[in-house]
Scaffold this motif. Sequence first.
Motif, short mmCIF file in Angstrom:
data_model
loop_
_atom_site.label_atom_id
_atom_site.label_comp_id
_atom_site.label_asym_id
_atom_site.label_seq_id
_atom_site.Cartn_x
_atom_site.Cartn_y
_atom_site.Cartn_z
N PRO A 1 -13.61 -9.09 48.21
CA PRO A 1 -14.90 -9.79 48.18
C PRO A 1 -16.07 -8.82 48.06
N VAL A 2 -17.00 -9.15 47.18
CA VAL A 2 -18.27 -8.43 47.05
C VAL A 2 -19.36 -9.45 47.31
N ASN A 3 -19.84 -9.52 48.53
CA ASN A 3 -20.82 -10.53 48.90
C ASN A 3 -22.18 -10.15 48.33
N ILE A 4 -22.50 -10.75 47.19
CA ILE A 4 -23.75 -10.40 46.51
C ILE A 4 -24.96 -10.88 47.31
N GLY A 5 -24.77 -11.87 48.18
CA GLY A 5 -25.87 -12.34 49.02
C GLY A 5 -26.20 -11.40 50.16
N ARG A 6 -25.31 -10.45 50.44
CA ARG A 6 -25.57 -9.44 51.48
C ARG A 6 -25.84 -8.07 50.87
N GLY A 7 -25.83 -7.99 49.55
CA GLY A 7 -26.16 -6.72 48.91
C GLY A 7 -25.01 -5.75 48.80
N GLU A 8 -23.76 -6.22 48.95
CA GLU A 8 -22.61 -5.31 48.87
C GLU A 8 -22.42 -4.73 47.48
N GLN A 9 -23.05 -5.34 46.47
CA GLN A 9 -22.95 -4.82 45.11
C GLN A 9 -23.73 -3.51 44.92
N PHE A 10 -24.50 -3.13 45.93
CA PHE A 10 -25.26 -1.88 45.84
C PHE A 10 -24.58 -0.74 46.59
N GLU A 11 -23.44 -1.00 47.19
CA GLU A 11 -22.72 0.06 47.90
C GLU A 11 -22.28 1.14 46.91
N PRO A 12 -22.39 2.43 47.28
CA PRO A 12 -22.02 3.51 46.36
C PRO A 12 -20.60 3.40 45.83
N GLU A 13 -19.66 2.96 46.68
CA GLU A 13 -18.27 2.84 46.23
C GLU A 13 -18.14 1.82 45.10
N PHE A 14 -18.90 0.71 45.20
CA PHE A 14 -18.84 -0.30 44.16
C PHE A 14 -19.56 0.16 42.89
N LEU A 15 -20.67 0.87 43.04
CA LEU A 15 -21.42 1.34 41.88
C LEU A 15 -20.62 2.32 41.03
N ARG A 16 -19.66 3.01 41.65
CA ARG A 16 -18.80 3.90 40.87
C ARG A 16 -17.88 3.10 39.95
N ILE A 17 -17.65 1.83 40.29
CA ILE A 17 -16.83 0.96 39.46
C ILE A 17 -17.69 0.15 38.51
N SER A 18 -18.82 -0.34 39.02
CA SER A 18 -19.70 -1.21 38.24
C SER A 18 -21.13 -0.69 38.34
N PRO A 19 -21.54 0.22 37.46
CA PRO A 19 -22.86 0.84 37.57
C PRO A 19 -24.02 -0.12 37.39
N ASN A 20 -23.77 -1.31 36.86
CA ASN A 20 -24.82 -2.31 36.71
C ASN A 20 -24.99 -3.14 37.98
N ASN A 21 -24.34 -2.76 39.06
CA ASN A 21 -24.35 -3.47 40.34
C ASN A 21 -24.18 -4.98 40.19
N ARG A 22 -23.20 -5.33 39.38
CA ARG A 22 -22.86 -6.74 39.20
C ARG A 22 -21.35 -6.89 39.29
N MET A 23 -20.93 -7.97 39.94
CA MET A 23 -19.51 -8.29 39.88
C MET A 23 -19.35 -9.35 38.78
N PRO A 24 -18.13 -9.56 38.27
CA PRO A 24 -16.86 -8.98 38.68
C PRO A 24 -16.62 -7.62 38.06
N ALA A 25 -15.68 -6.93 38.66
CA ALA A 25 -15.16 -5.68 38.11
C ALA A 25 -13.69 -5.62 38.52
N VAL A 26 -12.92 -4.85 37.79
CA VAL A 26 -11.51 -4.68 38.16
C VAL A 26 -11.15 -3.21 38.13
#
Length: 275
Positions: free
Chosen positions: A73-98
Motif C-alpha cells: 500500500p502507498v497511501n497517497i492521502g498520507r503522502g507516502e508517495q513522497f518517501e525516498p524509498e518510493f521515489l527511487r521506484i517512481s520519480p514522479n511520486n505517483r502510484m502505481p509502480a511495480v
Amino acid sequence: MAKTKKTSSKSKTPAKLAKKQQKKSAPKRAAAAPKKSTAPAKRPIELYYWPTPNGWKISIMLEECGLPYVMVPVNIGRGEQFEPEFLRISPNNRMPAVVDPNGPGGKPISVFESGAILQYLGRKTGKFYPADERARVAVDEWLFWQMAGLGPMTGQANHFLNYAKDGNDYARKRYVDEVHRLLGVMNKQLGAHEYLAGAYSIADMACWGWVIGASRMHDIGAEFPNVKAWREKIGKRPAVARGFALGRELREQQNADPKAQEDAQRILFGQRART
C-alpha cells in the motif's frame, strides 16, 4: 491472488513493507522437507498501489495474467508517495509502480507509469498485448487515448465537481463536456467492435476504471449504451472483480475519517516541485 497487508504507521515505508510482505507470504516449512530444487525460487512482483482507477489497471492486469504479486500500500492521502524509498521506484511520486524481481535477463526491474507497466506485463507474459504489429498499434492507440484523454479529463472534471470551491463554473463545464465527448468517441468505437481494439486487451483494462468515474457524471445507459454494455461485461470477469476489490477496505477507512479526508486534500492538491 495477491498477498496484502494493511498499514497504519507512516513510518513503514513501501520498501520495508514489501520485505515484510514477502517474509509473511513465504510458505511454512513442511514436517518432511521436499527434495531441494536446483532452480532458484521466483519472488512475486511487488505492486505499489492505492485503490484508484490508475491502480486498478495494474491489479486487474496482474490478476488476468495470473502472476504472483504482493501488494504494497502507498497511501497517497498520507503522502507516502513522497518517501525516498518510493521515489527511487517512481520519480514522479505517483502510484502505481511495480518491481519485478524476475525482470529481463533474470535481473530485477522497476517500472512506473501505469501505461508503461501494462505494456511491460503484456510483453512479459504475451497476454492481452498482441505481438502482431498491426494489432499492437490498435491497442496502443486506445491505451494512449486513455492516458492522454479519458483519464486526465475525468480526473479534472471530478476535481472541479467535488473539491474546487464555488466560482469554477467554466472549469466544470469545460471538463464535464470533454468527458462527454470522449464517451461519445468510445461509444462509436464499441458500436463496431466488441472491445476497444477488437480483442480484449490492456486498452480495455486501462479505460474501465475511468469509465466508472465518468458514469457518475453522465447517464451512460441513456446516452452511451455501447459503453455501458462494455463496462458491465468487463466487470463480470472474475479477474477484474478481484483486481477492483484489492485494497478497497483501505480506501473505505480513509473515506470514513473526516480528518483523513482533510489531510488528503491538503497533501494531494496544490503540489509544487520539490527540490
